[in-house]
Design a protein around this motif. Sequence first.
Motif, PDB file in Angstrom:
ATOM      1  N   GLY A  10      16.254  -8.203   3.623  1.00  0.00           N
ATOM      2  CA  GLY A  10      15.205  -7.159   4.130  1.00  0.00           C
ATOM      3  C   GLY A  10      16.383  -5.971   3.594  1.00  0.00           C
ATOM      4  N   GLY A  11      16.779  -6.153   2.702  1.00  0.00           N
ATOM      5  CA  GLY A  11      18.002  -4.543   2.822  1.00  0.00           C
ATOM      6  C   GLY A  11      17.493  -3.450   2.179  1.00  0.00           C
ATOM      7  N   PHE A  12      16.264  -2.805   3.027  1.00  0.00           N
ATOM      8  CA  PHE A  12      15.719  -1.870   2.634  1.00  0.00           C
ATOM      9  C   PHE A  12      14.831  -1.022   3.038  1.00  0.00           C
ATOM     10  CE2 PHE A  12      12.703  -4.904   1.397  1.00  0.00           C
ATOM     11  CZ  PHE A  12      11.561  -3.625   1.785  1.00  0.00           C
ATOM     12  N   ASN A  13      15.220   0.514   3.515  1.00  0.00           N
ATOM     13  CA  ASN A  13      14.103   0.524   4.205  1.00  0.00           C
ATOM     14  C   ASN A  13      12.244   1.322   3.744  1.00  0.00           C
ATOM     15  OD1 ASN A  13      13.255   2.520   5.780  1.00  0.00           O
ATOM     16  ND2 ASN A  13      14.859   4.094   5.146  1.00  0.00           N
ATOM     17  N   ALA A  14      12.370  -0.282   4.777  1.00  0.00           N
ATOM     18  CA  ALA A  14      10.580  -0.038   4.445  1.00  0.00           C
ATOM     19  C   ALA A  14       9.499   0.651   4.830  1.00  0.00           C
ATOM     20  CB  ALA A  14       9.808  -0.827   5.809  1.00  0.00           C
ATOM     21  N   GLU A  15      10.621   2.309   5.260  1.00  0.00           N
ATOM     22  CA  GLU A  15       9.746   3.664   5.615  1.00  0.00           C
ATOM     23  C   GLU A  15       9.691   4.403   3.364  1.00  0.00           C
ATOM     24  OE1 GLU A  15       7.857   5.220   8.156  1.00  0.00           O
ATOM     25  OE2 GLU A  15       8.614   3.153   8.693  1.00  0.00           O
ATOM     26  N   LEU A  16      10.606   3.931   3.117  1.00  0.00           N
ATOM     27  CA  LEU A  16      10.530   4.738   1.478  1.00  0.00           C
ATOM     28  C   LEU A  16       9.297   3.822   1.146  1.00  0.00           C
ATOM     29  CD1 LEU A  16      14.446   3.708   0.877  1.00  0.00           C
ATOM     30  CD2 LEU A  16      13.106   5.736   0.969  1.00  0.00           C
ATOM     31  N   LEU A  17       8.410   2.810   1.702  1.00  0.00           N
ATOM     32  CA  LEU A  17       7.550   2.307   1.010  1.00  0.00           C
ATOM     33  C   LEU A  17       6.485   3.039   0.811  1.00  0.00           C
ATOM     34  CD1 LEU A  17       7.673  -1.242   1.326  1.00  0.00           C
ATOM     35  CD2 LEU A  17       8.050  -0.302  -0.394  1.00  0.00           C
ATOM     36  N   ARG A  18       6.159   3.977   2.404  1.00  0.00           N
ATOM     37  CA  ARG A  18       5.161   5.055   2.856  1.00  0.00           C
ATOM     38  C   ARG A  18       4.631   5.995   1.645  1.00  0.00           C
ATOM     39  NH1 ARG A  18       3.389   4.098   7.623  1.00  0.00           N
ATOM     40  NH2 ARG A  18       4.126   2.833   8.850  1.00  0.00           N
ATOM     41  N   ARG A  19       5.960   6.431  -0.023  1.00  0.00           N
ATOM     42  CA  ARG A  19       5.793   7.050  -0.285  1.00  0.00           C
ATOM     43  C   ARG A  19       5.354   7.188  -1.382  1.00  0.00           C
ATOM     44  NH1 ARG A  19      12.441   8.772  -1.503  1.00  0.00           N
ATOM     45  NH2 ARG A  19      12.609   8.587   0.375  1.00  0.00           N
ATOM     46  N   ASN A  20       4.785   5.995  -1.751  1.00  0.00           N
ATOM     47  CA  ASN A  20       3.806   5.369  -2.761  1.00  0.00           C
ATOM     48  C   ASN A  20       2.180   5.649  -2.679  1.00  0.00           C
ATOM     49  OD1 ASN A  20       4.717   3.494  -4.258  1.00  0.00           O
ATOM     50  ND2 ASN A  20       5.416   2.784  -2.111  1.00  0.00           N
ATOM     51  N   ARG A  21       1.163   5.009  -3.425  1.00  0.00           N
ATOM     52  CA  ARG A  21       0.020   6.084  -2.889  1.00  0.00           C
ATOM     53  C   ARG A  21      -0.584   4.939  -2.504  1.00  0.00           C
ATOM     54  NH1 ARG A  21      -5.455   7.170  -6.497  1.00  0.00           N
ATOM     55  NH2 ARG A  21      -6.628   7.522  -4.268  1.00  0.00           N
ATOM     56  N   PHE A  22      -1.158   4.921  -1.321  1.00  0.00           N
ATOM     57  CA  PHE A  22      -2.329   4.067  -0.827  1.00  0.00           C
ATOM     58  C   PHE A  22      -3.361   4.610  -0.941  1.00  0.00           C
ATOM     59  CE2 PHE A  22       1.790   3.734   1.566  1.00  0.00           C
ATOM     60  CZ  PHE A  22       2.142   1.842   1.340  1.00  0.00           C
ATOM     61  N   CYS A  23      -4.985   3.386  -1.760  1.00  0.00           N
ATOM     62  CA  CYS A  23      -5.807   3.856  -1.257  1.00  0.00           C
ATOM     63  C   CYS A  23      -6.910   2.142  -1.196  1.00  0.00           C
ATOM     64  CB  CYS A  23      -6.547   3.937  -2.943  1.00  0.00           C
ATOM     65  SG  CYS A  23      -5.668   3.056  -3.835  1.00  0.00           S
ATOM     66  N   MET A  24      -7.562   2.233  -0.708  1.00  0.00           N
ATOM     67  CA  MET A  24      -9.380   1.864  -0.068  1.00  0.00           C
ATOM     68  C   MET A  24     -10.036   1.106  -1.963  1.00  0.00           C
ATOM     69  SD  MET A  24      -8.043   0.671   3.371  1.00  0.00           S
ATOM     70  CE  MET A  24      -8.931  -0.332   2.959  1.00  0.00           C
ATOM     71  N   GLY A  25      -9.869  -0.545  -1.416  1.00  0.00           N
ATOM     72  CA  GLY A  25     -10.301  -0.709  -2.847  1.00  0.00           C
ATOM     73  C   GLY A  25     -11.337  -1.439  -3.357  1.00  0.00           C
ATOM     74  N   VAL A  26     -12.362  -1.468  -4.075  1.00  0.00           N
ATOM     75  CA  VAL A  26     -13.058  -1.634  -4.492  1.00  0.00           C
ATOM     76  C   VAL A  26     -12.913  -2.643  -6.065  1.00  0.00           C
ATOM     77  CG1 VAL A  26     -14.416   0.209  -5.851  1.00  0.00           C
ATOM     78  CG2 VAL A  26     -15.806  -0.920  -4.821  1.00  0.00           C
ATOM     79  N   LYS A  27     -14.234  -3.739  -5.528  1.00  0.00           N
ATOM     80  CA  LYS A  27     -13.290  -4.474  -6.740  1.00  0.00           C
ATOM     81  C   LYS A  27     -14.376  -4.268  -8.321  1.00  0.00           C
ATOM     82  CE  LYS A  27     -13.517  -9.468  -7.762  1.00  0.00           C
ATOM     83  NZ  LYS A  27     -13.120 -11.403  -7.375  1.00  0.00           N
ATOM     84  N   ARG A  28     -14.284  -4.071  -9.115  1.00  0.00           N
ATOM     85  CA  ARG A  28     -14.741  -3.624 -10.287  1.00  0.00           C
ATOM     86  C   ARG A  28     -14.494  -5.142 -11.495  1.00  0.00           C
ATOM     87  NH1 ARG A  28     -16.810  -0.707  -7.694  1.00  0.00           N
ATOM     88  NH2 ARG A  28     -17.266   1.755  -7.702  1.00  0.00           N
TER      89      ARG A  28
END
Length: 287
Positions: A10-28
Amino acid sequence: MSGAPGQFTGGFNAELLRRNRFCMGVKRGREYVCSGEAGEDAVNKAVDFLVEAINRIQHWRVWETWWIEETMDEWLEARDRLEVQLRGGKYSEDIVNAITGGLVDKFINYNERFLNYWRDVGNETRRLIDNLMNGRAEVIIRGEGASGISVHSEHITLETDRTSTSIPVHLVLKGLEGVDVEVPDFMMMMNKEEYTKFVKTLRSLRIGFAETDESVEKGRPVMGTNQTWQVIFWSLLYPGEIRVHINTVNVNVNNMTVTWYLRSSNHKSLKGKIKDADVDKFSDEEV
């Protein structure tokens, strides 16, 4: 074991993950794509998924090949054990050679193809994790209640889902072609005594698989399994052409496995057709 993994760190800061783009998905088609921005609650769940996935992938050093080499050893050991068991059961030399050399070796050869594939694309997993930890990835949130995520790269898609008991972590593969394997009709090689014994076992196993682990695709029996013994024995039930494909790497808490996708081209599925039937009255041809 050349690439023995370390402990979960667990050697990383989970808060850094929030910098990614998060979106809701739809299947194509067969993939999920972004369809809209994700709310805070969905992002929180997605971050939890990512922490679990990254910890496992780093722990096992998935981008290396040690775990595939161990799988290869398992296949070789299974072939040797099977040969001993078959000879102990007094099957003919032709039957033993057809099963071990003619069939099992084809799976071993395909596993070697997968090993070479992973040597080319395995490091993509490392880059995917690096992009996630530095906020450069797109995280697609799937399902009602944000029950899973997908992160796409060129050859690998990271997927996680929440079940009632666990969080499966998968790497879905692109670019690894399947192969067609010809399964010999062993009954044609048997004498009357061997044939009688084999058909009885065949009937029970084929019906058992049809009503449990097997699925159906266009009326044909299909099996997805990560167990070596199931790959071998399920194939033996369906002489003729079988489509074989490794399509998923499973990053588990306790081990690494792959999912073998098997589809019979010459047999109809028995699934759902024998629930109320008298199994013993099925003819050899029907089974």
